[in-house]
Design a protein around this motif. Structure first.
Motif, PDB file in Angstrom:
ATOM      1  N   PRO A 116       0.816  -1.214   0.000  1.00 31.58           N
ATOM      2  CA  PRO A 116       0.000   0.000   0.000  1.00 31.58           C
ATOM      3  C   PRO A 116       0.847   1.260   0.000  1.00 31.58           C
ATOM      4  O   PRO A 116       2.027   1.243   0.346  1.00 31.58           O
ATOM      5  CB  PRO A 116      -0.800  -0.125   1.298  1.00 31.58           C
ATOM      6  N   ALA A 117       0.206   2.371  -0.354  1.00 33.77           N
ATOM      7  CA  ALA A 117       0.913   3.654  -0.398  1.00 33.77           C
ATOM      8  C   ALA A 117       1.495   4.010   0.958  1.00 33.77           C
ATOM      9  O   ALA A 117       2.491   4.718   1.040  1.00 33.77           O
ATOM     10  CB  ALA A 117      -0.040   4.752  -0.857  1.00 33.77           C
TER      11      ALA A 117
ATOM     12  N   LEU B 217       1.556   8.797  -9.728  1.00 33.07           N
ATOM     13  CA  LEU B 217       1.465   7.605  -8.883  1.00 33.07           C
ATOM     14  C   LEU B 217       0.529   6.563  -9.472  1.00 33.07           C
ATOM     15  O   LEU B 217       0.777   5.360  -9.374  1.00 33.07           O
ATOM     16  CB  LEU B 217       0.991   7.994  -7.478  1.00 33.07           C
ATOM     17  N   THR B 218      -0.536   7.022 -10.095  1.00 30.78           N
ATOM     18  CA  THR B 218      -1.495   6.089 -10.703  1.00 30.78           C
ATOM     19  C   THR B 218      -0.822   5.213 -11.756  1.00 30.78           C
ATOM     20  O   THR B 218      -1.150   4.036 -11.904  1.00 30.78           O
ATOM     21  CB  THR B 218      -2.667   6.858 -11.317  1.00 30.78           C
ATOM     22  N   ASP B 219       0.112   5.796 -12.483  1.00 35.77           N
ATOM     23  CA  ASP B 219       0.797   5.071 -13.562  1.00 35.77           C
ATOM     24  C   ASP B 219       2.145   4.507 -13.138  1.00 35.77           C
ATOM     25  O   ASP B 219       2.913   4.029 -13.981  1.00 35.77           O
ATOM     26  CB  ASP B 219       1.014   6.020 -14.761  1.00 35.77           C
TER      27      ASP B 219
ATOM     28  N   PHE C 112       0.296   1.838  -6.815  1.00 36.62           N
ATOM     29  CA  PHE C 112      -0.603   2.666  -6.024  1.00 36.62           C
ATOM     30  C   PHE C 112      -1.996   2.504  -6.611  1.00 36.62           C
ATOM     31  O   PHE C 112      -2.253   2.925  -7.742  1.00 36.62           O
ATOM     32  CB  PHE C 112      -0.171   4.134  -6.073  1.00 36.62           C
ATOM     33  N   ASP C 113      -2.904   1.880  -5.855  1.00 39.87           N
ATOM     34  CA  ASP C 113      -4.234   1.661  -6.425  1.00 39.87           C
ATOM     35  C   ASP C 113      -5.096   2.909  -6.250  1.00 39.87           C
ATOM     36  O   ASP C 113      -4.738   3.834  -5.501  1.00 39.87           O
ATOM     37  CB  ASP C 113      -4.880   0.398  -5.842  1.00 39.87           C
ATOM     38  N   PRO C 114      -6.236   2.984  -6.927  1.00 42.97           N
ATOM     39  CA  PRO C 114      -7.052   4.202  -6.906  1.00 42.97           C
ATOM     40  C   PRO C 114      -7.455   4.665  -5.522  1.00 42.97           C
ATOM     41  O   PRO C 114      -7.509   5.874  -5.254  1.00 42.97           O
ATOM     42  CB  PRO C 114      -8.267   3.816  -7.757  1.00 42.97           C
ATOM     43  N   THR C 115      -7.776   3.740  -4.623  1.00 41.91           N
ATOM     44  CA  THR C 115      -8.188   4.158  -3.280  1.00 41.91           C
ATOM     45  C   THR C 115      -7.032   4.802  -2.524  1.00 41.91           C
ATOM     46  O   THR C 115      -7.242   5.752  -1.756  1.00 41.91           O
ATOM     47  CB  THR C 115      -8.725   2.962  -2.483  1.00 41.91           C
ATOM     48  N   GLU C 116      -5.839   4.322  -2.744  1.00 42.40           N
ATOM     49  CA  GLU C 116      -4.670   4.898  -2.084  1.00 42.40           C
ATOM     50  C   GLU C 116      -4.358   6.280  -2.653  1.00 42.40           C
ATOM     51  O   GLU C 116      -4.061   7.217  -1.910  1.00 42.40           O
ATOM     52  CB  GLU C 116      -3.475   3.962  -2.257  1.00 42.40           C
TER      53      GLU C 116
END
Length: 428
Positions: A6-7, A86-88, A64-68
């Motif tokens: 996780p982030a 971070l998304t990419d 880094f997933d969308p919720t993070e």
């Protein structure tokens, strides 16, 4: 089980630097970071590299997933540009380093991470959390293996660590030469042989000790270990042999003056005809307690708290520092925290007999090779793609060879100089 991290395993300050570097245009500058230790923990003469394979797997899947990303945006940790980055995120750089199971000393560049500044700096916390923990456990475990003088050890410290740290600790202890773990998750995940016995609770559950032993033997056969110190140890041994016979594999003793009790227990077992029944001792053992039992009739040691907490050194003291930007060496000059600039290359120098004599580190250069030199760095990741890594058993064998190679003074448990001196050759 997912290896996604996780982030929150990235520190706030790392993402502050990412945001600022993206904004000022320096995020993609080609940089080199190194992981090293300024000094060994007090009383230690060597460190052990451990956790590298775990780290490379984690970096491969680090996302880094969308919720993070949403959390980071909502809390103001990053701005929109950093959130999009971070998304990419995918690590696309290179990673080189010392093999798992390699020994290290102050200044040894055990991991080198190369790539854009942002993609490298965001890995700092992840890299240090894995390497500091696993290397601390492996160093403590290696000292215990040396103290055991060929007798087997079982890692049994899961109850003294975070649930995931316990699995990593079992792996690091096995790497260092422990023969078994009681941690079934580590057995399933890493193929480590598992072993264990019943606890005192099982004996207390039954109406008497013999009934508990009879139940365990009826279920597991005589190739099991009976815990004999719930009540009276001597009577416990008599009950164990009365129930299982002299073919009982082992008894375990978890309390008392183990040196005295081991001698008495061996004499009693032999008098009962159980000459092949082994004695396993446990109970807050560290390398010093194990060494103190070297002359006693002990067949196996169980170590828990001390090994999973690094036996007084819960971190290896590793740091992750920027040493090069766009091919230019950079240095930190803070008092007692100064760094040596430039990417390093390291070799271990040996006598013809195989004894290590020196570690040579050359910043931004290639050391002059001598016939018995061994290069210490290997490629782990190239352009973001992991390369083949040694197996856990291969790393275990490598550490065994490394320990054989250092001068015998380096294996002492007493404080002293590093087992192998390190020489840093100035860059041309």
């Amino acid at each position: 089980m997912s290896t996604h991290r996780p982030a929150l395993l990235t520190d706030h300050y790392e993402l502050t630097m990412v945001s600022a570097a993206l904004k000022d245009g320096t995020a993609d500058r080609r940089c080199v970071f190194e992981v090293f230790s300024r000094r060994l923990p007090s009383g230690r003469r060597y460190g052990v590299v451990a956790g590298t394979a775990r780290l490379i797997e984690l970096i491969r899947d680090f996302r880094f997933d969308p919720t993070e990303v949403d959390f980071l945006l909502r809390t103001g940790v990053v701005d929109d540009a950093a959130a999009a980055w971070l998304t990419d995120y995918r690590f696309t750089g290179d990673i080189d380093g010392y093999a798992e199971g390699e020994l290290f000393f102050p200044g040894s560049p055990i991991l080198t991470v190369s790539g854009g500044f942002a993609e490298c700096v965001v890995l700092e916390t992840l890299a240090l959390s894995v390497l500091n923990h696993d290397s601390a456990v492996a160093a403590a475990a290696a000292r215990m293996v040396t103290a055991a003088r060929g007798r087997a050890l079982i890692e049994m410290g899961a109850r003294r660590a975070h649930e995931e740290a316990a699995v990593a600790a079992a792996r690091a202890a096995y790497l260092a030469g422990f023969r078994f773990t009681s941690n079934l998750a580590a057995g399933a995940r890493y193929g480590i042989p598992t072993a264990g016995t019943a606890a005192h609770a099982f004996t207390l559950l039954h109406d008497d000790e013999r009934a508990a032993f009879a139940s365990q033997v009826a279920t597991l056969g005589k190739d099991t270990t009976l815990l004999v110190d719930t009540y009276d140890i001597s009577q416990g041994i008599r009950n164990a042999i009365a129930v299982a016979g002299p073919e009982l594999r082992a008894v375990r003793i978890d309390s008392g003056d183990l040196a005295v009790i081991a001698q008495q227990s061996r004499e009693l077992l032999d008098s009962l005809g159980a000459t092949e029944t082994k004695i396993i001792v446990s109970g807050d053992l560290d390398e010093y307690a194990i060494a103190s039992l070297a002359a006693e009739p002990v067949d196996m040691y169980g170590a828990g708290t001390a090994v999973v907490t690094g036996s007084g050194a819960p971190t290896a003291g590793l740091v992750y520092k920027l040493v090069e930007v766009e091919g230019r060496p950079v240095v930190k000059r803070s008092e007692r925290k100064a760094t040596i600039g430039g990417r390093k290359v390291a070799v271990r120098r040996h006598k013809p007999t195989g004894t290590a004599t020196e570690e040579i580190i050359v910043p931004q250069g290639v050391p002059d090779r001598q016939p018995n030199d061994r290069m210490l760095q290997h490629s782990f990741v190239v352009a973001g793609e992991p390369v083949s890594l040694p197996t856990l058993d291969e790393s275990r064998a490598h550490l065994r060879e490394c320990l054989i190679s250092i001068p015998w003074e380096g294996l002492k448990l007493s404080a002293g100089d590093p087992a192998v001196p390190v020489t840093v050759v100035p860059a041309d």
